[in-house]
Design a protein around this motif. Structure first.
Motif, PDB file in Angstrom:
ATOM      1  N   ILE A   1      -0.946  -0.460 -14.662  1.00  0.00           N
ATOM      2  CA  ILE A   1      -0.828  -0.677 -13.224  1.00  0.00           C
ATOM      3  C   ILE A   1      -1.303  -2.093 -12.917  1.00  0.00           C
ATOM      4  O   ILE A   1      -2.474  -2.425 -13.129  1.00  0.00           O
ATOM      5  CB  ILE A   1      -1.663   0.363 -12.448  1.00  0.00           C
TER       6      ILE A   1
ATOM      7  N   GLU B   1       0.610  11.011 -10.723  1.00  0.00           N
ATOM      8  CA  GLU B   1      -0.283  12.167 -10.806  1.00  0.00           C
ATOM      9  C   GLU B   1       0.464  13.496 -10.735  1.00  0.00           C
ATOM     10  O   GLU B   1      -0.075  14.515 -11.136  1.00  0.00           O
ATOM     11  CB  GLU B   1      -1.331  12.092  -9.701  1.00  0.00           C
TER      12      GLU B   1
ATOM     13  N   CYS C   1       0.825  -1.204   0.000  1.00  0.00           N
ATOM     14  CA  CYS C   1       0.000   0.000   0.000  1.00  0.00           C
ATOM     15  C   CYS C   1       0.866   1.264   0.000  1.00  0.00           C
ATOM     16  O   CYS C   1       0.521   2.271  -0.626  1.00  0.00           O
ATOM     17  CB  CYS C   1      -0.926   0.014   1.221  1.00  0.00           C
TER      18      CYS C   1
ATOM     19  N   LEU D   1      -7.688  -0.004  -6.005  1.00  0.00           N
ATOM     20  CA  LEU D   1      -6.458  -0.783  -6.138  1.00  0.00           C
ATOM     21  C   LEU D   1      -5.945  -1.226  -4.774  1.00  0.00           C
ATOM     22  O   LEU D   1      -5.454  -2.354  -4.612  1.00  0.00           O
ATOM     23  CB  LEU D   1      -5.396   0.052  -6.855  1.00  0.00           C
TER      24      LEU D   1
ATOM     25  N   TRP E   1      -7.341   4.650  -7.419  1.00  0.00           N
ATOM     26  CA  TRP E   1      -6.297   4.184  -6.508  1.00  0.00           C
ATOM     27  C   TRP E   1      -6.886   3.465  -5.295  1.00  0.00           C
ATOM     28  O   TRP E   1      -6.323   2.461  -4.822  1.00  0.00           O
ATOM     29  CB  TRP E   1      -5.449   5.361  -6.034  1.00  0.00           C
ATOM     30  N   GLN E   2      -8.003   3.975  -4.765  1.00  0.00           N
ATOM     31  CA  GLN E   2      -8.578   3.367  -3.572  1.00  0.00           C
ATOM     32  C   GLN E   2      -9.029   1.938  -3.845  1.00  0.00           C
ATOM     33  O   GLN E   2      -8.858   1.050  -3.008  1.00  0.00           O
ATOM     34  CB  GLN E   2      -9.772   4.213  -3.074  1.00  0.00           C
TER      35      GLN E   2
ATOM     36  N   LYS F   1       1.342   6.680  -6.820  1.00  0.00           N
ATOM     37  CA  LYS F   1       0.293   7.684  -7.059  1.00  0.00           C
ATOM     38  C   LYS F   1       0.903   9.076  -7.153  1.00  0.00           C
ATOM     39  O   LYS F   1       0.545   9.868  -8.031  1.00  0.00           O
ATOM     40  CB  LYS F   1      -0.738   7.632  -5.934  1.00  0.00           C
TER      41      LYS F   1
ATOM     42  N   TRP G   1       2.152   1.771  -3.494  1.00  0.00           N
ATOM     43  CA  TRP G   1       1.135   2.362  -4.368  1.00  0.00           C
ATOM     44  C   TRP G   1       0.929   3.840  -4.055  1.00  0.00           C
ATOM     45  O   TRP G   1       0.626   4.634  -4.954  1.00  0.00           O
ATOM     46  CB  TRP G   1      -0.181   1.600  -4.252  1.00  0.00           C
TER      47      TRP G   1
END
Length: 720
Positions: free
Chosen positions: A212, A26, A15, A181, A178-179, A22, A18
């Protein structure tokens, strides 16, 4: 084949990895300064396994597509020549409308065809558009996109931006889920996006594919187009992966992977991206949550980048060339162009939302050099700038630019009901008053402020929470003032060359127009409570008496506070240059002695191919230096802007300051020094006089004089 480049050891959770990905995906501009941002054109998701190598194989022909956009010149480039935006309710186009129309249309259609082909390949590999997954959990991450809308139309809306008014473009873009994921490790995501370069006259905005892979904890980046100009994205296809032992970087071997450009890109990724990803992974919370501290959140980044480049071309060089002030034109000119760009887009959104047919008007309180007033007024927004001191550049602006030299006191005299917006661009002591003036001017008056120096209504601001920095605490206070004045306060971060770049916007009211009298009473009570006398009373006995309206007459108008004092028209110089020479010499000697306590022997070039060893001394942080200085030395720097750092930077021939760390400069021989011949030997060499072992350079190769006999008389230097 995929080839491993390097793996950095790291103890973290997937996590956290990731979360770091992110940030990089972004906000690529954080690492790559050539990039302004990125806009997502299409996002696909799947839970099925797919081979990245297989996808890359399918995409090989498409990825080798040569985009025909060529940047020949600024005004003739396809990137700029089609940009239009709403100005005085009309359309303004930079460059030729007719000469390039056919080629631009062909280039646009070619790029659209390429995107469609990429999307088809990704769909054949099992990926489905986010809009086709409206019944799944991923639909919650569509960022305002209508579930029934056509993805083809959305895609064309994004790409058609080059050829249509900004006001007509859908400013909402797809968000990567993303959440989802983090919650579902089997999720795979594909993104087609356009990367936006800062210098559109130099770089073509390339397409990029991001894959991803949640199951294998890996993300891959593919450059989707080859351009005829340098690219802002790496010239190699690469992956970043998370393992049980660390974070790895790999690249895909293909026909172009061994080219000089590709090798340079791999080295850049290895030295810049991989270490940053490791650092961020260690800092991200275990749940993978990343606090959004990004910039330009209230506007569309693509629109901002295009309009900023347009205004930079229109105003930048001319203003820098004509700059008559002693300040740095490169900072102030391009900073105000960036602020003007932001405001124009905010105002365009407002006109579109409220159906306004005329451009907003404004007053810039504490306008300084008046650049912002000049740019906004020239772009069709009627405005007025007021400052306590006139600047030289005011006389160089066109006659229609309204600038007034006047002290602004918070009173009923200084209300602006005829204007729509009040602006406070680093307006110092006026900052907390601007929401008040906006609230009292008219129910529809809005405000925009960039807080800088911390001021309360009639004194310096006193920090309320020690757990915050002075700046963040002051931002919260100004937001509180805005809320008390009945505004819904928005916060955003600008992209300007200033450390204080957070803006606060009061656009919507939280009360009805009928409640204005009661709101004015509430504002008056808040001002009274925050006044100096009231704060002193609270400090003494913990109470706050007489919180009613407390106004003071001054001539024919009513002041809202008794102790407000505007800044002096002539500002004291506080850049350490006005300190007494004995004090400056003492401070310089003290810091030099601290650095010389440690040894650092290195070689210094004294002539071509000839070196000597010299003790440079150690390095110290500015904080550690300050801790060891005497109280009287610190008090001498207390009122100087920048303090110790400014003092040492003023002596750059002695000290080198980098990222808060100080050490002694390494003397440079005359043939390497970037100094005019008229300045050689006009000052005594500090190292020759003060260093323990003297200057390592012989007199004939040192820029500075070794003794009075070597000193050149400045009066003898011929003037050019």
């Amino acid at each position: 084949m995929e080839k491993q480049v390097e793996e950095l050891p790291l103890e973290a959770l997937p996590c956290q990895f990731w979360g770091a990905v992110k940030i990089y995906t972004e906000k690529p501009h954080i690492i790559n300064r050539r990039i302004c941002g990125a806009v997502n054109l299409w996002i696909g998701v799947t839970h099925d396994n797919f081979s990245r190598q297989r996808v890359l194989g399918f995409l090989d022909e498409i990825l080798n597509y040569d985009v025909r956009n060529k940047v020949e010149n600024v005004h003739g480039s396809p990137i700029l020549s089609g940009i239009v935006y709403d100005n005085n309710n009309s359309t303004e186009v930079i460059g030729s409308k007719s000469n390039n129309a056919d080629s631009e249309g062909a280039d646009c259609q070619a790029e659209l065809n390429q995107i469609e082909k990429i999307k088809d390949v990704l769909c054949k590999c099992g990926l489905r558009s986010l809009q086709e997954t409206s019944n799944s959990d991923c639909s919650d991450n569509m960022c305002g996109q209508e579930k029934g809308a056509s993805e083809d139309n959305d895609l064309k809306d994004h790409d058609h931006f080059k050829f249509s008014s900004i006001a007509n473009v859908n400013t909402r873009q797809l968000d990567i889920p993303w959440q989802q994921l983090l919650q579902d490790e089997t999720l795979k995501i594909a993104v087609i996006r356009r990367v936006l370069p800062k210098q559109v006259e130099k770089f073509t905005p390339p397409l990029e594919i991001v894959l991803i892979d949640g199951e294998n904890v890996r993300v891959s980046y593919f450059a989707a187009s080859k351009t005829a100009v340098p690219s802002v994205v790496p010239c190699t296809n690469y992956s970043l992966s998370f393992t049980t032992t660390g974070i790895g970087l790999s690249y895909f071997e293909d026909n172009g992977s061994e080219s000089p450009e590709a090798r340079a890109s791999t080295v850049w990724l290895q030295k810049n991206v991989l270490p940053k990803l490791k650092k961020w992974s260690a800092e991200v919370q275990e749940g993978g949550d990343v606090e959004d501290k990004g910039s330009l959140k209230l506007i569309n980044v693509q629109e901002y980048n295009q309009l900023y480049q347009q205004l930079k071309i229109k105003y930048g060089k001319a203003l820098v060339k004509m700059w008559p002030e002693t300040t740095d034109p490169l900072k102030y000119v391009y900073e105000d162009i960036a602020i003007a760009t932001y405001l124009i887009l905010i105002w365009q959104q407002e006109r579109k939302k409220k159906g306004l047919t005329t451009n907003q008007t404004f007053v810039d309180l504490g306008c300084g050099n008046g650049l912002l007033v000049h740019i906004l007024s020239s772009e069709g927004h009627q405005g007025l700038g007021i400052d306590i001191k006139k600047r030289h550049i005011w006389d160089m602006f066109p006659k229609h630019i309204q600038l007034k030299e006047e002290a602004i006191e918070p009173s009923d005299k200084n209300l602006f009901p005829a204007y729509d917006w009040l602006i406070g661009n680093h307006s110092d002591e006026l900052t907390p008053w601007i929401p008040v003036i906006a609230a009292k001017s008219k129910y529809t008056t809005r405000f925009f402020v960039i807080p800088c120096c911390a001021h309360d209504f009639d004194c310096k601001y006193r920090r309320k929470y020690t757990g915050r920095s002075q700046y963040s605490d002051y931002l919260e206070y100004v937001k509180e003032v805005g809320s008390v004045c009945g505004f819904e306060v928005w916060q955003d971060k600008l992209r300007i060359p200033s450390t204080k770049r957070v803006c606060l916007i009061g656009q919507e009211r939280t009360y009805s127009a009928l409640e204005t009298p009661q709101m004015n009473q509430k504002i008056d009570q808040f001002i009274r409570k925050r006044s100096t006398k009231s704060i002193e009373s609270q400090t003494r006995d913990g109470s706050c008496e007489n919180l009613g309206i407390n106004t003071h007459k001054a001539g024919n108008h009513i002041l809202w506070t008794e102790n407000f004092k505007a800044r002096d028209a002539v500002q004291a110089v506080r850049n350490c240059t006005q300190l007494e020479k004995t004090i400056k010499d003492d401070l310089v000697s003290t810091v030099a002695r601290m650095l010389m306590e440690k040894k650092h022997i290195l070689e210094v070039e004294i002539s071509k191919n000839s070196f000597v060893t010299w003790d440079r001394g150690g390095s110290m942080t500015l904080g550690d230096i300050a801790k060891r200085m005497e109280p009287n030395q610190l008090s001498a720097l207390k009122n100087e802007c920048g303090g110790l750092q400014t003092l040492l930077k003023n002596h750059k021939h002695i000290f080198n300051i980098s990222r808060g760390v100080a050490n002694l400069q390494i003397p440079i021989p005359v043939w390497r020094a970037k100094v005019s011949s008229s300045h050689i030997k006009t000052k005594l060499c500090w190292f020759h006089i003060n260093h323990i072992t003297g200057c390592p350079l012989p007199s004939q190769t040192c820029v500075y004089a070794h003794g009075n006999s070597d000193l050149k008389d400045v009066r003898e230097v011929p003037s050019k």
